[in-house]
Design an enzyme around this catalytic site. Structure first.
Site, PDB file in Angstrom:
ATOM      1  N   GLU A   1     -16.404  10.877  31.024  1.00  0.00           N
ATOM      2  CA  GLU A   1     -16.002  11.708  30.307  1.00  0.00           C
ATOM      3  C   GLU A   1     -17.464  12.493  29.671  1.00  0.00           C
ATOM      4  O   GLU A   1     -18.098  11.705  29.291  1.00  0.00           O
ATOM      5  CB  GLU A   1     -15.121  11.378  29.057  1.00  0.00           C
ATOM      6  CG  GLU A   1     -13.774  11.006  29.643  1.00  0.00           C
ATOM      7  CD  GLU A   1     -13.049  10.170  28.613  1.00  0.00           C
ATOM      8  OE1 GLU A   1     -13.115  10.429  27.367  1.00  0.00           O
ATOM      9  OE2 GLU A   1     -12.179   9.202  28.848  1.00  0.00           O
TER      10      GLU A   1
ATOM     11  N   CYS B   1     -22.327  15.451  24.716  1.00  0.00           N
ATOM     12  CA  CYS B   1     -22.427  13.999  24.487  1.00  0.00           C
ATOM     13  C   CYS B   1     -21.921  13.516  25.826  1.00  0.00           C
ATOM     14  O   CYS B   1     -21.170  13.742  26.300  1.00  0.00           O
ATOM     15  CB  CYS B   1     -21.085  14.062  23.565  1.00  0.00           C
ATOM     16  SG  CYS B   1     -21.009  12.223  22.937  1.00  0.00           S
TER      17      CYS B   1
ATOM     18  N   CYS C   1     -17.309  -0.167  29.537  1.00  0.00           N
ATOM     19  CA  CYS C   1     -18.476  -0.687  28.585  1.00  0.00           C
ATOM     20  C   CYS C   1     -18.381  -2.172  28.585  1.00  0.00           C
ATOM     21  O   CYS C   1     -17.251  -2.708  28.485  1.00  0.00           O
ATOM     22  CB  CYS C   1     -18.635  -0.095  27.368  1.00  0.00           C
ATOM     23  SG  CYS C   1     -19.843  -0.855  26.109  1.00  0.00           S
TER      24      CYS C   1
ATOM     25  N   CYS D   1     -16.148  -3.466  21.636  1.00  0.00           N
ATOM     26  CA  CYS D   1     -16.100  -3.277  20.190  1.00  0.00           C
ATOM     27  C   CYS D   1     -14.701  -2.857  19.865  1.00  0.00           C
ATOM     28  O   CYS D   1     -13.858  -2.126  21.031  1.00  0.00           O
ATOM     29  CB  CYS D   1     -17.041  -1.995  19.884  1.00  0.00           C
ATOM     30  SG  CYS D   1     -18.720  -2.044  19.769  1.00  0.00           S
TER      31      CYS D   1
ATOM     32  N   CYS E   1     -13.158   0.859  20.047  1.00  0.00           N
ATOM     33  CA  CYS E   1     -13.544   1.836  20.977  1.00  0.00           C
ATOM     34  C   CYS E   1     -12.771   1.668  22.421  1.00  0.00           C
ATOM     35  O   CYS E   1     -12.655   0.797  22.794  1.00  0.00           O
ATOM     36  CB  CYS E   1     -14.757   1.699  21.576  1.00  0.00           C
ATOM     37  SG  CYS E   1     -15.734   2.545  22.662  1.00  0.00           S
TER      38      CYS E   1
ATOM     39  N   GLY F   1     -20.074   4.075  27.399  1.00  0.00           N
ATOM     40  CA  GLY F   1     -20.934   3.127  27.927  1.00  0.00           C
ATOM     41  C   GLY F   1     -22.031   2.857  26.640  1.00  0.00           C
ATOM     42  O   GLY F   1     -21.991   3.635  25.718  1.00  0.00           O
ATOM     43  N   GLU F   2     -22.778   1.857  26.879  1.00  0.00           N
ATOM     44  CA  GLU F   2     -23.930   1.505  26.092  1.00  0.00           C
ATOM     45  C   GLU F   2     -25.342   1.981  26.814  1.00  0.00           C
ATOM     46  O   GLU F   2     -25.509   1.315  27.727  1.00  0.00           O
ATOM     47  CB  GLU F   2     -23.797  -0.114  25.498  1.00  0.00           C
ATOM     48  CG  GLU F   2     -25.255  -0.469  25.076  1.00  0.00           C
ATOM     49  CD  GLU F   2     -25.794   0.163  23.849  1.00  0.00           C
ATOM     50  OE1 GLU F   2     -27.041   0.486  23.960  1.00  0.00           O
ATOM     51  OE2 GLU F   2     -25.189   0.232  22.717  1.00  0.00           O
TER      52      GLU F   2
ATOM     53  N   HIS G   1     -21.561   0.493  11.174  1.00  0.00           N
ATOM     54  CA  HIS G   1     -20.143   0.304  11.059  1.00  0.00           C
ATOM     55  C   HIS G   1     -19.810  -0.542   9.959  1.00  0.00           C
ATOM     56  O   HIS G   1     -18.675  -0.724   9.505  1.00  0.00           O
ATOM     57  CB  HIS G   1     -19.352   0.281  12.177  1.00  0.00           C
ATOM     58  CG  HIS G   1     -19.553   1.300  13.386  1.00  0.00           C
ATOM     59  ND1 HIS G   1     -19.778   2.507  13.022  1.00  0.00           N
ATOM     60  CD2 HIS G   1     -19.690   0.996  14.687  1.00  0.00           C
ATOM     61  CE1 HIS G   1     -20.082   3.366  14.211  1.00  0.00           C
ATOM     62  NE2 HIS G   1     -20.000   2.542  15.068  1.00  0.00           N
TER      63      HIS G   1
ATOM     64  N   CYS H   1     -14.550   9.130  22.917  1.00  0.00           N
ATOM     65  CA  CYS H   1     -14.565   8.602  24.450  1.00  0.00           C
ATOM     66  C   CYS H   1     -13.673   7.796  24.997  1.00  0.00           C
ATOM     67  O   CYS H   1     -13.504   6.776  24.321  1.00  0.00           O
ATOM     68  CB  CYS H   1     -16.042   8.466  24.461  1.00  0.00           C
ATOM     69  SG  CYS H   1     -16.952  10.093  25.076  1.00  0.00           S
TER      70      CYS H   1
END
Length: 339
Positions: free
Chosen positions: A93, A106, A113, A117, A120, A158-159, A214, A331
């Site tokens: 995306e 973005c 990923c 987390c 997410c 993704g990271e 966070h 996302c």
């Protein structure tokens, strides 16, 4: 039949090497790069200052590597979410966010990923694939209003630092003179803090950095972000203190606020201790609710109190406007549905 190579995602030296191997003169490399990156053509046959015979030679072995989005959803606030198919048949995306004088894109760097987390949706997919530089750049070149983009954030699926090689190549191509010629100040990399590649990024790039924090309390951050075990936020922040954030680039911290989890003034106080003396800004983010998570968004009142406390302590702190909620712009939602 041999798989064609993609021109989008190649550097000028790589393009030059490929076209000279076909028997074309070296200057043809510059011409091809200009058509791909500067003029944004969608077909090799649009490269009109190259002879028809040579265009056919190039087209036999190469394709541009461009593909249009499969699906586009537009929010009432103008935010757009697009779904792209990768060369391996998976889905990622991309989101564009219009503001008064900006259009921010973005972009995703991975399919799924491996960071997992808790808040997410992409993490719930698990890791499936790294995007190539071609697939990263295609998001920039193939979204509607591509030429109006002013800023880019590696903050999609993704990271980015887990796919550092391809993210670095894509960002360097955006900055290249024969590319879009962007200043590194137009690019921000968002990370949860993969330490080894973060050091490389800081040493090798002048792009802005946004760190997903966070929670300022290590044990509690670990509960929602497994990366805290391998790379505690406190140790990453100590490393960030070694760099100059006053001139070339900006350091920001992303802080998603969850109701009753990390949104009291106790956490604001701990955050000021953790970031004391660091030249940075803090972005407070409203949580977009996702399936399979008990987490809920913080109240407007708590977010305002949190922001005002940090501002009084001397931090630049903003509550980021929530965008695209009616199209599930967080996302991972659209690609999960497609899968």
């Amino acid at each position: 039949m041999e798989q064609k190579q993609y021109l989008l995602g190649m550097t000028l030296p790589e393009i030059t090497e490929q076209v000279t191997a076909l028997g074309l003169p070296r200057f043809a490399g510059k011409q091809v790069a200009d058509w791909v990156y500067g003029k944004r053509v969608k077909s090799i046959h649009e490269m009109t200052n190259i002879s028809l015979k040579n265009r056919e030679l190039i087209a036999e072995k190469f394709s541009l590597g461009r593909s249009e989005p499969l699906d586009i959803q537009t929010s009432v606030d103008g935010t757009r979410k697009m779904l792209f198919k990768t060369s391996s048949g998976k889905f990622v995306e991309t989101v564009t966010i219009p503001e008064e004088d900006r259009l921010t894109i973005c972009v995703s760097s991975q399919v799924g990923c491996r960071m997992n987390c808790d808040f997410c949706m992409t993490g719930k997919q698990g890791f499936q694939d790294n995007l190539t530089a071609t697939e990263i750049l295609n998001q920039v070149y193939s979204v509607p209003d591509s030429e109006a983009i002013t800023n880019l954030v590696f903050m999609g699926m993704g990271e980015p630092l887990d796919n550092y090689k391809n993210v670095k190549k894509a960002s360097e191509l955006l900055q290249a003179e024969y590319g879009l010629g962007w200043s590194p100040k137009r690019i921000t990399l968002s990370t949860i803090g993969l330490k080894s590649n973060l050091k490389r990024f800081l040493d090798e790039s002048k792009c802005h950095l946004a760190m997903s924090l966070h929670n300022p309390i290590s044990e509690e951050r670990l509960e929602m972000m497994p990366i805290e075990q391998a790379a505690p936020a406190a140790s990453v922040i100590e490393m960030l203190r070694e760099y100059d954030w006053s001139k070339q680039r900006r350091l920001s911290f992303e802080y998603i606020m969850f109701d009753g989890v990390n949104d009291s003034l106790h956490y604001a106080r701990e955050l000021t201790k953790l970031l004391e003396g660091l030249d940075c800004r803090i972005n407070l983010i409203r949580f977009h609710v996702i399936p399979m998570s008990k987490l809920r968004p913080s109240t407007e009142g708590n977010m305002i109190k949190f922001r005002d406390f940090l501002t009084a302590k001397g931090f630049i702190c903003t509550i980021r406007a929530s965008r695209g909620e009616d199209i599930f712009a967080a996302c991972g939602m659209l690609s999960t549905a497609k899968m």
